[in-house]
Design an enzyme around this catalytic site. Structure first.
Site, mmCIF file in Angstrom:
data_model
loop_
_atom_site.group_PDB
_atom_site.id
_atom_site.type_symbol
_atom_site.label_atom_id
_atom_site.label_comp_id
_atom_site.label_asym_id
_atom_site.label_seq_id
_atom_site.Cartn_x
_atom_site.Cartn_y
_atom_site.Cartn_z
ATOM 1 N N GLU A 127 0.803 -1.224 0.000
ATOM 2 C CA GLU A 127 0.000 0.000 0.000
ATOM 3 C C GLU A 127 0.831 1.267 0.000
ATOM 4 O O GLU A 127 0.515 2.222 -0.701
ATOM 5 C CB GLU A 127 -0.941 0.052 1.227
ATOM 6 N N ASP A 153 -1.693 -5.150 3.854
ATOM 7 C CA ASP A 153 -1.687 -5.454 5.290
ATOM 8 C C ASP A 153 -2.469 -6.726 5.617
ATOM 9 O O ASP A 153 -3.445 -7.054 4.930
ATOM 10 C CB ASP A 153 -2.271 -4.279 6.078
ATOM 11 N N ASP A 169 -4.966 -7.930 7.220
ATOM 12 C CA ASP A 169 -6.279 -7.837 7.857
ATOM 13 C C ASP A 169 -7.328 -7.782 6.751
ATOM 14 O O ASP A 169 -7.015 -7.878 5.564
ATOM 15 C CB ASP A 169 -6.368 -6.619 8.784
ATOM 16 N N GLU A 219 -9.177 -5.338 5.623
ATOM 17 C CA GLU A 219 -9.029 -4.217 4.708
ATOM 18 C C GLU A 219 -7.895 -4.481 3.721
ATOM 19 O O GLU A 219 -8.016 -4.186 2.523
ATOM 20 C CB GLU A 219 -8.756 -2.925 5.488
ATOM 21 N N TYR A 251 2.935 -5.916 13.144
ATOM 22 C CA TYR A 251 1.745 -5.216 12.647
ATOM 23 C C TYR A 251 0.952 -4.640 13.811
ATOM 24 O O TYR A 251 0.693 -5.308 14.819
ATOM 25 C CB TYR A 251 0.876 -6.168 11.830
ATOM 26 N N ARG A 308 -2.175 -3.287 13.899
ATOM 27 C CA ARG A 308 -3.643 -3.398 13.963
ATOM 28 C C ARG A 308 -3.976 -4.839 14.327
ATOM 29 O O ARG A 308 -4.083 -5.700 13.470
ATOM 30 C CB ARG A 308 -4.282 -2.994 12.632
ATOM 31 N N HIS A 343 -3.650 -13.351 14.953
ATOM 32 C CA HIS A 343 -2.587 -12.362 14.857
ATOM 33 C C HIS A 343 -1.699 -12.409 16.089
ATOM 34 O O HIS A 343 -1.967 -13.103 17.059
ATOM 35 C CB HIS A 343 -3.189 -10.962 14.697
#
Length: 894
Positions: free
Chosen positions: A9, A96, A98, A100, A321, A323, A367
């Site tokens: 991203e 990432d 997740d 999203e 990470y 999040r 995670h």
């Protein structure tokens, strides 16, 4: 030769990957999302413009099909990526790890349409080992995760686009409603309503200051006879009355009388000494929400600021990470933490391996917790790789992760009782202490507190060694130094901060931790809240919006509503629920829980009144006094129609503190009209003192009729100006701004001084520099201003600090020493070192010598928490605050 293409991203993440992988792979960045639902009418595809749902970009009649568009500013990036794909042997989507990120990967595949194989890779830290392992384990895009994320996006679009127009019509244009943000605003508003309904109660106790040969301590009166003394928790917050009638309530007079009486009962004696060993276990490593909470408590950061710094650390490969809602650590991380603990603290401080399980609703345990990618990289070693903000956040992350694997702390808690004898009502004082026998994880980390009155650091409170039977008398062995009545008042529940709001949202399963920073940022940007220090204060606009939503769309802002949505999205991500069925139930209604449906809820609201906030009746005439929201903000109104009187409410007035009396005063001031300060000799125009939405201001000339394009000159009062003391000369001085300081010959531009949104400043062309105090606007010279422009621009936070006093130059460095008004009270600073003023020293009493001594002491001291150590002003129980009230207490010594 074709190389594999990795797409991420962000450019920063791309640079880190390119550095780790070398020329073996080509790494490109999508720079965020490549496409989304249309944001405005110009982006709506022509094929759906005439559809009733066209502006939403979601076909609600045909399976909730979304219409995605590529933003204009992404067109060139897409062209570059398509070119890169043509030269690639394989495309690896490394967004990432997740939902999203999974969705972004899917959109990239759909937009780029590669002719070569496309694989998804995910890693939770940016290290060469983790990235190469992810490449080896490359997989297909998980369409169930994509469905869950796209369902979230569609739900939020439908909610916002269907409910927000109601707010535009009935409250104020430009407002927005959101599935999670509206519930967050509701929590903040309801806390403010609790504060407004709170009744303060007063109670008193006695504090005895007792001294031994080597130390002193404070004992507080707890019991009189068989009755315990009332504390803050014994009062009803709604009525202010004592709930527990068995508790003994002292007022000021009875406390003073009892103090005098107890002095006559000397000697007292120690009647109980109890020692209890205790164990304190370490905290789990950070998740997204606990990191946001702790950074707010310890660093004073907003959730948005915390996540921005964490994002930079992750992209540089420094932390895992950020999040995540998992508290677990990998086997490799556990080994590295163990090595770091043994090397830094010794074998006896290692207490692992420890694994923690989160108690958060809907947690995704797959995670890892937020941790360093290299435990051997201690915070001091990070200086070369990160900026100051990143270093401060990394210090928290490293210490918390290391401490989670350390040994328990061993404590000894001591409670002693001292009794003032009496045949009928002996009075018992108690004192509590805590000694750390083995620090364990406390050597590395101590958690902060949401309570602004509590100490941030977990300090020792060591009581001296005493035995049962020891006498308290002028001769000893325990000497009574003083006996003072102390008054307390109960406090309303604290306003939410970023930390406490994030904690509440997570506990109730409202939204996802990864969205909390953007939620708080959005409600602040939309004008629903403003900040008073760390506290989030709702505006009157927030009050009006929440009242409307609760009355007409109650199901949408129920605390459990977003939790149910999150549960459904989790089920979709695991293939346990059909995406179309979920969206149909949300929009049309029905389902197992008989959800009313968004569409029926909106369509059934035929008659919605404009929301008003009633304050009471006007003391003269009994007309209703209400708060309304207008085009330019909140205003107070009495009466209806043409005979009504309105007055703007200043923006910085918390709703819970706005009383009927204040409203009447504003209305009376509006009725009387502006106060005349005199006439400007140069223009012959009158000068008025007026009050508006942004507070008091002065105006030159009359207010023009509505519709007139002419605007009189106006200037806001500064913090140093008072409405009662403002003079004509001072008003004219303010109205003369902006002030021309001079002409900078080298740059060929004028330099002006003025006040702005963030305080006093000088301006040259498009360059701004902040001034140290308000007075400098009127006396800064051209040379001083040019020198400021040569210096690096200071941050907004530092630039807006208010200088209370200039004390002079530091004898060693020559730097200016000043008293500055800070978030936690006044402090002295030489630009490098800051030192808080002692509680008993006012800012006016500080001299240069005093400031230099405070700075020298601070330079030689270890960093300390913000909490108060010892003293009389201390916590006395939940929901209370303590204030010292000086009385005629006597002091006794041997």
């Amino acid at each position: 030769m074709s190389r594999p293409l990795i797409i991420v991203e962000s450019p920063a993440k791309a640079r880190t990957l390119a550095r780790l992988l070398g020329d073996e792979y080509r790494v490109e960045a999508s720079v965020g999302h490549v496409r989304d639902l249309p944001e405005n009418a110009s982006e709506v595809p022509a094929a759906i413009k005439d559809k009733p749902w066209g502006n939403m970009g979601v076909d609600v009649d045909n399976g909730f099909r979304p219409y995605y568009v590529i933003a204009r500013d992404k067109a060139s990036r897409i062209r570059d990526l398509r070119s890169a794909v043509k030269d690639a042997a394989i495309v690896l989507l490394a967004t990432d790890p997740d939902r999203e990120g999974e969705s972004i990967s899917w959109h990239l595949r759909e937009v780029l349409q590669p002719k070569v194989p496309v694989r998804r890779i995910e890693f939770h830290e940016i290290t060469e080992e983790a990235v190469r392992t992810a490449i080896d384990d490359a997989r297909d895009i998980d369409l169930m995760l994509v469905d869950a994320q796209e369902s979230r996006r569609i739900v939020d679009r439908l909610f916002g686009y269907m409910v927000s127009p109601v707010l535009w019509k009935k409250v104020q244009t430009g407002l927005s409603a959101g599935r999670v943000q509206s519930v967050a605003v509701r929590l903040i508003v309801e806390r403010e309503e609790e504060r407004g309904a709170f009744h303060t109660s007063a109670y008193w106790d006695l504090e005895a200051r007792v001294r031994t040969s080597g130390a002193s301590f404070t004992a507080t009166l707890q019991r009189i006879g068989t009755s315990r003394l009332a504390t803050g928790k014994d009062f009803d917050s709604a009525t202010g009355q004592l709930k527990d009638t068995s508790a003994r309530l002292l007022d000021a007079a009875s406390a003073r009388g009892l103090s005098e009486e107890l002095l006559q009962r000397l000697p007292w004696s120690v009647t109980s000494v109890e020692e209890r060993p205790a164990t304190q276990r370490p905290y789990a490593p950070f998740t997204t929400s606990t990191l946001q909470q702790e950074a707010n408590r310890k660093l004073g950061w907003s959730a948005d600021r915390t996540m921005s710094a964490a994002q930079r650390l992750f992209q540089e490969g420094i932390i895992s990470y950020h999040r995540t809602d998992s508290t677990s650590l990998s086997e490799r991380s556990l080994r590295e933490a163990a090595d770091a603990i043994r090397g830094l603290y010794g074998d006896e401080f290692y207490g692992g391996p420890r694994q923690y399980r989160t108690k958060v609703k809907n947690a995704q345990e797959a995670h890892e917790a937020i941790r360093p990618t290299d435990f051997g990289q201690t915070p001091p070693r990070l200086a070369q790789r990160a900026g100051a903000e990143e270093q401060r956040l990394y210090d928290l992350i490293w210490k918390r992760a290391v401490a989670s694997q350390m040994a328990d702390a061993k404590l000894l808690r001591t409670t002693l009782e001292i009794t003032a004898p009496d045949p009928d009502e002996p009075c018992v004082f108690t004192a509590s202490g805590k000694a750390i026998q083995f620090a364990g994880f406390l050597r590395a980390y101590v958690e902060g507190s949401d309570d602004p009155a509590a100490e941030i650091g977990d300090q020792e409170t060591v009581l001296p060694k005493v035995t049962v039977g020891d006498r308290v008398s002028p001769e000893g062995p325990l000497v009574l130094d003083s006996l003072e009545p102390v008054g307390h008042e109960t406090s309303p529940p604290a306003r939410y901060t970023d930390a406490s709001l994030v904690k509440r949202l997570e506990e109730d399963g409202i939204g996802r931790p990864s969205t909390y920073a953007s939620i708080i940022s959005t409600i602040e940007r939309r004008g629903y809240v403003w900040r008073q220090g760390k506290a989030l204060v709702p505006t009157f606009t927030a009050y009006a919006v929440i009242r409307l939503l609760k009355e007409h769309f109650g199901a949408l802002v129920e605390l459990g509503f977003t939790g149910l949505i999150e549960e459904s999205l989790d089920e979709i991500s695991k293939g346990e629920r059909n995406r179309d069925d979920f969206l149909a139930t949300f929009y049309f209604g029905g389902g197992e829980r008989q959800w009313p449906g968004l569409k029926p809820l909106v369509e059934n609201q035929i008659q919605i009144d404009y929301p008003v906030i009633a304050l009471g009746e006007h003391p003269e005439g009994g007309a209703a006094v209400v708060v309304r929201i207008g085009r330019f903000g909140p205003y107070v109104q009495v009466g209806e129609g043409a005979s009504s009187i309105n007055a703007s409410i200043p923006d910085d007035v918390p709703p819970a503190e706005f009383t009927l009396e204040q409203a009447v005063a504003l209305l009376e001031a509006r009725t009387k009209g502006p106060s005349s300060l005199g006439t400007d000799g140069a223009t012959g125009l009158p000068v008025y003192l007026m009050t508006g939405r942004f507070g008091p201001y002065v105006q030159l000339g009359e207010t023009p009729e509505k519709g007139s394009k002419e605007k009189p000159r106006r200037a806001s009062l500064t913090q140093a100006d008072g409405e009662a003391s403002i003079t004509l000369d001072r008003a004219l001085e303010l109205l003369s701004l902006p002030r021309l300081v001079g002409h900078d010959e080298e740059h060929g531009e004028d330099v002006v001084a003025n006040f702005g949104r963030f305080g006093p400043y000088v301006k040259r062309g498009t360059e701004f520099r902040s001034l140290a105090s308000d007075a400098h606007v009127f006396d800064v010279s051209l040379d001083e201003a040019i020198e400021l422009f040569k210096q690096e621009k200071t941050s907004r936070r530092r630039a807006t600090a208010k200088v209370l006093h200039d004390l002079g130059a530091h004898p060693d460095s020559g730097a200016a020493v000043r008293v500055i008004e800070g978030r936690y009270g006044p402090y002295v600073s030489d630009g490098t070192t800051n030192a808080s003023l002692p509680k008993d020293v006012t800012s006016e009493a500080v001299t240069l010598d005093t400031a230099l001594e405070l700075l020298r002491t601070r330079e030689g001291a270890k960093p300390a928490g913000r909490g108060r150590k010892g003293g009389v002003a201390r916590r006395t129980g939940a929901g209370s605050r303590t204030t010292r009230r000086k009385t005629s207490a006597r002091k006794h010594s041997a």
